[in-house]
Scaffold this motif. Sequence first.
Motif, PDB file in Angstrom:
ATOM      1  N   VAL A   3       0.527   1.713 -10.780  1.00  0.00           N
ATOM      2  CA  VAL A   3      -0.286   1.362  -9.616  1.00  0.00           C
ATOM      3  C   VAL A   3      -0.004  -0.079  -9.213  1.00  0.00           C
ATOM      4  O   VAL A   3       0.185  -0.397  -8.041  1.00  0.00           O
ATOM      5  CB  VAL A   3      -1.797   1.551  -9.919  1.00  0.00           C
ATOM      6  N   SER A   4       0.083  -0.946 -10.227  1.00  0.00           N
ATOM      7  CA  SER A   4       0.318  -2.357  -9.950  1.00  0.00           C
ATOM      8  C   SER A   4       1.728  -2.575  -9.398  1.00  0.00           C
ATOM      9  O   SER A   4       1.922  -3.303  -8.427  1.00  0.00           O
ATOM     10  CB  SER A   4       0.092  -3.155 -11.230  1.00  0.00           C
TER      11      SER A   4
ATOM     12  N   GLN B 132       1.934  -1.208  -6.014  1.00  0.00           N
ATOM     13  CA  GLN B 132       0.827  -1.673  -5.184  1.00  0.00           C
ATOM     14  C   GLN B 132       0.188  -0.485  -4.460  1.00  0.00           C
ATOM     15  O   GLN B 132      -0.069  -0.521  -3.253  1.00  0.00           O
ATOM     16  CB  GLN B 132       1.320  -2.721  -4.180  1.00  0.00           C
ATOM     17  N   ALA B 133      -0.033   0.572  -5.229  1.00  0.00           N
ATOM     18  CA  ALA B 133      -0.578   1.797  -4.651  1.00  0.00           C
ATOM     19  C   ALA B 133      -2.053   1.641  -4.376  1.00  0.00           C
ATOM     20  O   ALA B 133      -2.775   1.045  -5.165  1.00  0.00           O
ATOM     21  CB  ALA B 133      -0.348   2.960  -5.599  1.00  0.00           C
ATOM     22  N   ARG B 134      -2.487   2.191  -3.242  1.00  0.00           N
ATOM     23  CA  ARG B 134      -3.912   2.107  -2.915  1.00  0.00           C
ATOM     24  C   ARG B 134      -4.677   3.269  -3.536  1.00  0.00           C
ATOM     25  O   ARG B 134      -5.853   3.143  -3.831  1.00  0.00           O
ATOM     26  CB  ARG B 134      -4.105   2.144  -1.399  1.00  0.00           C
TER      27      ARG B 134
ATOM     28  N   ALA C 142     -10.735   1.450 -14.370  1.00  0.00           N
ATOM     29  CA  ALA C 142      -9.631   0.499 -14.526  1.00  0.00           C
ATOM     30  C   ALA C 142      -8.799   0.436 -13.250  1.00  0.00           C
ATOM     31  O   ALA C 142      -8.388  -0.646 -12.822  1.00  0.00           O
ATOM     32  CB  ALA C 142      -8.763   0.893 -15.713  1.00  0.00           C
TER      33      ALA C 142
ATOM     34  N   ARG D 136      -9.860   0.977 -10.317  1.00  0.00           N
ATOM     35  CA  ARG D 136     -10.644   0.233  -9.328  1.00  0.00           C
ATOM     36  C   ARG D 136     -10.551  -1.275  -9.562  1.00  0.00           C
ATOM     37  O   ARG D 136     -10.479  -2.060  -8.623  1.00  0.00           O
ATOM     38  CB  ARG D 136     -12.114   0.668  -9.386  1.00  0.00           C
ATOM     39  N   LEU D 137     -10.527  -1.670 -10.839  1.00  0.00           N
ATOM     40  CA  LEU D 137     -10.414  -3.104 -11.141  1.00  0.00           C
ATOM     41  C   LEU D 137      -9.123  -3.682 -10.573  1.00  0.00           C
ATOM     42  O   LEU D 137      -9.057  -4.849 -10.205  1.00  0.00           O
ATOM     43  CB  LEU D 137     -10.470  -3.341 -12.652  1.00  0.00           C
ATOM     44  N   LEU D 138      -8.092  -2.861 -10.524  1.00  0.00           N
ATOM     45  CA  LEU D 138      -6.831  -3.335  -9.940  1.00  0.00           C
ATOM     46  C   LEU D 138      -6.942  -3.448  -8.430  1.00  0.00           C
ATOM     47  O   LEU D 138      -6.147  -4.131  -7.801  1.00  0.00           O
ATOM     48  CB  LEU D 138      -5.695  -2.361 -10.267  1.00  0.00           C
ATOM     49  N   GLY D 139      -7.918  -2.725  -7.863  1.00  0.00           N
ATOM     50  CA  GLY D 139      -8.084  -2.761  -6.418  1.00  0.00           C
ATOM     51  C   GLY D 139      -7.598  -1.501  -5.743  1.00  0.00           C
ATOM     52  O   GLY D 139      -7.359  -1.492  -4.543  1.00  0.00           O
ATOM     53  N   ALA D 140      -7.434  -0.419  -6.525  1.00  0.00           N
ATOM     54  CA  ALA D 140      -7.010   0.861  -5.957  1.00  0.00           C
ATOM     55  C   ALA D 140      -8.097   1.898  -6.205  1.00  0.00           C
ATOM     56  O   ALA D 140      -9.089   1.622  -6.866  1.00  0.00           O
ATOM     57  CB  ALA D 140      -5.702   1.299  -6.572  1.00  0.00           C
TER      58      ALA D 140
ATOM     59  N   VAL E 134     -11.842  -2.301 -19.445  1.00  0.00           N
ATOM     60  CA  VAL E 134     -12.476  -0.974 -19.433  1.00  0.00           C
ATOM     61  C   VAL E 134     -12.694  -0.480 -20.861  1.00  0.00           C
ATOM     62  O   VAL E 134     -13.723   0.107 -21.183  1.00  0.00           O
ATOM     63  CB  VAL E 134     -11.626   0.010 -18.612  1.00  0.00           C
TER      64      VAL E 134
ATOM     65  N   THR F 274     -12.785  -5.194  -5.681  1.00  0.00           N
ATOM     66  CA  THR F 274     -11.434  -5.581  -6.104  1.00  0.00           C
ATOM     67  C   THR F 274     -10.412  -5.109  -5.076  1.00  0.00           C
ATOM     68  O   THR F 274     -10.649  -4.167  -4.334  1.00  0.00           O
ATOM     69  CB  THR F 274     -11.082  -4.940  -7.448  1.00  0.00           C
ATOM     70  N   ALA F 275      -9.268  -5.774  -5.077  1.00  0.00           N
ATOM     71  CA  ALA F 275      -8.155  -5.337  -4.230  1.00  0.00           C
ATOM     72  C   ALA F 275      -6.854  -5.661  -4.945  1.00  0.00           C
ATOM     73  O   ALA F 275      -6.829  -6.480  -5.864  1.00  0.00           O
ATOM     74  CB  ALA F 275      -8.201  -6.027  -2.872  1.00  0.00           C
ATOM     75  N   LEU F 276      -5.779  -4.974  -4.513  1.00  0.00           N
ATOM     76  CA  LEU F 276      -4.496  -5.117  -5.204  1.00  0.00           C
ATOM     77  C   LEU F 276      -3.889  -6.499  -5.014  1.00  0.00           C
ATOM     78  O   LEU F 276      -3.301  -7.058  -5.928  1.00  0.00           O
ATOM     79  CB  LEU F 276      -3.509  -4.072  -4.673  1.00  0.00           C
TER      80      LEU F 276
END
Lengths: 302, 141
Positions: A214-215, A218-220, A246, A248-252, B91, B102-104
């Motif tokens: 995901v990181s 940069q997947a949404r 987890a 969601r914490l990345l922003g996805a 987590v 949060t956002a990427l």
Amino acid sequence: MASYTERFGFDDTKLRERLRYFDIHETDLSLLITHAELGRELTPGIVEAFYNHLLACPETAEYLSAPGMVERLQRKQSHYFHSMFSGDLDLAYVEERLRVGAVHERIGVPPRWYIGAYSRYLVVAHAAFHGRLEQAEAVATTAALEKVMHFDAALAMDAYIAAHLETATRQRAAIRELSTPVIRVHDRVLLLPLIGTVDSNRAQEVMQQALIKVSEEQARVLLLDIAGVAVVDTQVADHLLKMTSAVRLLGAQTVLTGISPMVARTMVELGVDVGTMHTRNALSDGLELALDLVGMKIGPIA
Amino acid sequence: MIPILRVAGHILVSVQTELGDDVVETFQDAVLMAIHNDRGRTDGVVIDITALEVVDTYVARVLADTAAMAKLMGRQTVVVGMRPDVAFTLVQMGFTLPEVHTALNIDDGIAWLDALHTPGTTRAQRVGPLDAPRSEPDTNR
């Protein structure tokens, strides 16, 4: 390719430790050197008796059925027998023992044949030496021979176990790779189809890999399809929730799909709170939702 | 030293050093003072933690608290750029930070903050140019 001694981390220190453990001393080695002549003389008889034994057992005989096989192996055995009387239990000797063990493992000779063969060797050698030497000398010499043979057998077993471990490690790595197939289905949309059993180890593995993907991409949205998961219980549901958190914490965001009627029933009956998750029955519905989340949609051509 | 920038109508805080006990207060002060000093010319706060390789529960708490403080001062906060292993560890420790958005990356973070407001309006249209005196709403009426 590294030598077997290197791969096993066998050095002079380890060799000395091993020899000490097997109670092999200079006296044993010099005893063998003293009787090397006799050893050579008795070798053909011992080797022949040994192969007759192998040929008499249907299991082992089958292995020796190839033409010229027995002759070739007998030569090798004679050579091996001579080397035991050389008194040179050095790293080169260890290398050869490990190599032979690894070869036997590769061609599928089970360890029990190995141990059985050594046992047979000892019986035959015992009789031969006792027939030719003074009682006390024969006892000491066969004892020395016995120690060396056990030393050799241990090395062969080391090689067997190491080879099996290597295979297991390789397979684990392959399974691990296969268990986390993260597919990029669209720009910033990833799909992870989960198949099989999800235990704690696997769940963590999958989660780590998925987060990295995901990181990287940069997947949404991460589409998590659980249609292929055998059993969904509280533990599995807990892993799914953790994964969602987890991600969601990345922003996805995570979209959980492949929820069958039975899984839906189970999750509600277990009291799993899926309030924070996007869930869908079919993967296609999930894909639509995922595209919606990134501001895209699938529509007819015209 | 916490670098604080104003980007596209938002406050951008880029955390470059590990947030130890000694830095935390400086960090929070810096963010809150930046909000206070901009006199309503910014809409939200973007905290970029891409550089943080370790985020323990204490730091996670600090981020959540800072967001809560900013909210009291009328700013939404978005935390961006969390590393995969950081998310994994948090987590595992049961820290899901549900109260923090949060956002990427910074782009996504700013897009989210912008989306909170009327679509189609830019910050400049809402607040006016940065150097123009800001018309205070008349609360007495």
